[in-house]
Design an enzyme around this catalytic site. Structure first.
Site, PDB file in Angstrom:
ATOM      1  N   LYS A 120       0.842  -1.204   0.000  1.00 43.56           N
ATOM      2  CA  LYS A 120       0.000   0.000   0.000  1.00 43.56           C
ATOM      3  C   LYS A 120       0.876   1.252   0.000  1.00 43.56           C
ATOM      4  O   LYS A 120       0.639   2.183  -0.777  1.00 43.56           O
ATOM      5  CB  LYS A 120      -0.919   0.016   1.221  1.00 43.56           C
ATOM      6  CG  LYS A 120      -1.891   1.202   1.235  1.00 43.56           C
ATOM      7  CD  LYS A 120      -2.646   1.303   2.546  1.00 43.56           C
ATOM      8  CE  LYS A 120      -1.760   1.876   3.635  1.00 43.56           C
ATOM      9  NZ  LYS A 120      -2.485   2.180   4.883  1.00 43.56           N
ATOM     10  N   ASP A 138      -6.550   1.069   1.222  1.00 39.28           N
ATOM     11  CA  ASP A 138      -6.586   1.145   2.682  1.00 39.28           C
ATOM     12  C   ASP A 138      -7.960   0.707   3.157  1.00 39.28           C
ATOM     13  O   ASP A 138      -8.755   0.159   2.381  1.00 39.28           O
ATOM     14  CB  ASP A 138      -6.250   2.562   3.165  1.00 39.28           C
ATOM     15  CG  ASP A 138      -7.319   3.577   2.761  1.00 39.28           C
ATOM     16  OD1 ASP A 138      -8.241   3.234   1.989  1.00 39.28           O
ATOM     17  OD2 ASP A 138      -7.239   4.726   3.241  1.00 39.28           O
TER      18      ASP A 138
END
Length: 218
Positions: A120, A138
């Site tokens: 991420k 997320d």
């Protein structure tokens, strides 16, 4: 969600916010990398507060190394898991100086190998710093992708792959920003604010949350 609805979904979000950006504050690519590492399990507001003074003095990996782990901790002690994050930031800074001449590499696989940098984080850096068509999933994007039907998936990676597959041009670079902001401010976890959502008619979420009733004036 149908292909035509997906295009319209993004078109409306883009119309409301033509130039979406991360809410993390930074002055260069290295500071962005540090800020994203610090943002794990922390809010952007909290990270910005902690890095405001830090980034005035620390703009390069070497300056971070010179500050040292204990010095860094004093700046970020209000952020969750700050001990481990400080250790990782110093370690990744040392690698950047040793192996990359102090520059942040524009390669996701290389970034993922740095201490404290997951997929991420690498996706955020690739997108925000280098304009790559990456999708940093997320908790907000995971929720929005599943709730709306835009990119359903049981895992973060599955949602990311669906976004890569389903997101059309010209929305691919800005997509993850629009989705994060949408999840943060409208499609909230506990009570999505469907009554003011610009894409509520395209969304597969049922039932829609009604507008709160106006409080009676005594």
């Amino acid at each position: 969600m149908k292909k035509a609805d997906i295009f319209e979904f993004y078109r409306r979000l883009a119309e409301l916010n033509p130039s979406p950006e991360t809410e993390l504050q930074f002055g260069n690519t290295y500071q962005l990398l540090v800020a994203v590492v610090l943002s794990a399990q922390a809010t952007d507001v909290g990270v910005n507060k902690a890095t405001r003074l830090l980034f005035q003095d620390v703009k390069t990996p070497q300056q971070m190394i010179d500050l040292g782990e204990e010095g860094l901790k004093q700046h970020i002690k209000t952020i969750g898991l700050f001990n481990g994050k400080a250790k990782n930031v110093i370690a990744l800074s040392e690698i950047l100086v040793r192996d990359f001449g102090g520059a942040v590499p524009a390669d996701r696989d290389t970034l993922v190998d740095l201490p404290g940098v997951g997929r991420k984080t690498a996706n955020v850096v690739m997108n925000c710093a280098f304009g790559a068509e990456t999708f940093a999933v997320d908790t907000h994007i995971f929720r929005v992708g599943n709730r709306t039907g835009l990119a359903p998936g049981k895992t973060v990676l599955a949602v990311e792959k669906q976004l890569e597959k389903n997101t059309p041009q010209p929305f691919r670079v800005g997509a993850h920003h629009w989705l994060i902001l949408h999840g943060r401010y409208i499609c909230k976890a506990r009570t999505p604010e469907c009554w003011r959502c610009p894409v509520d008619d395209l969304c597969r979420y049922k039932p829609k949350t009604p507008a709160p009733k106006a409080k009676k004036i005594a």
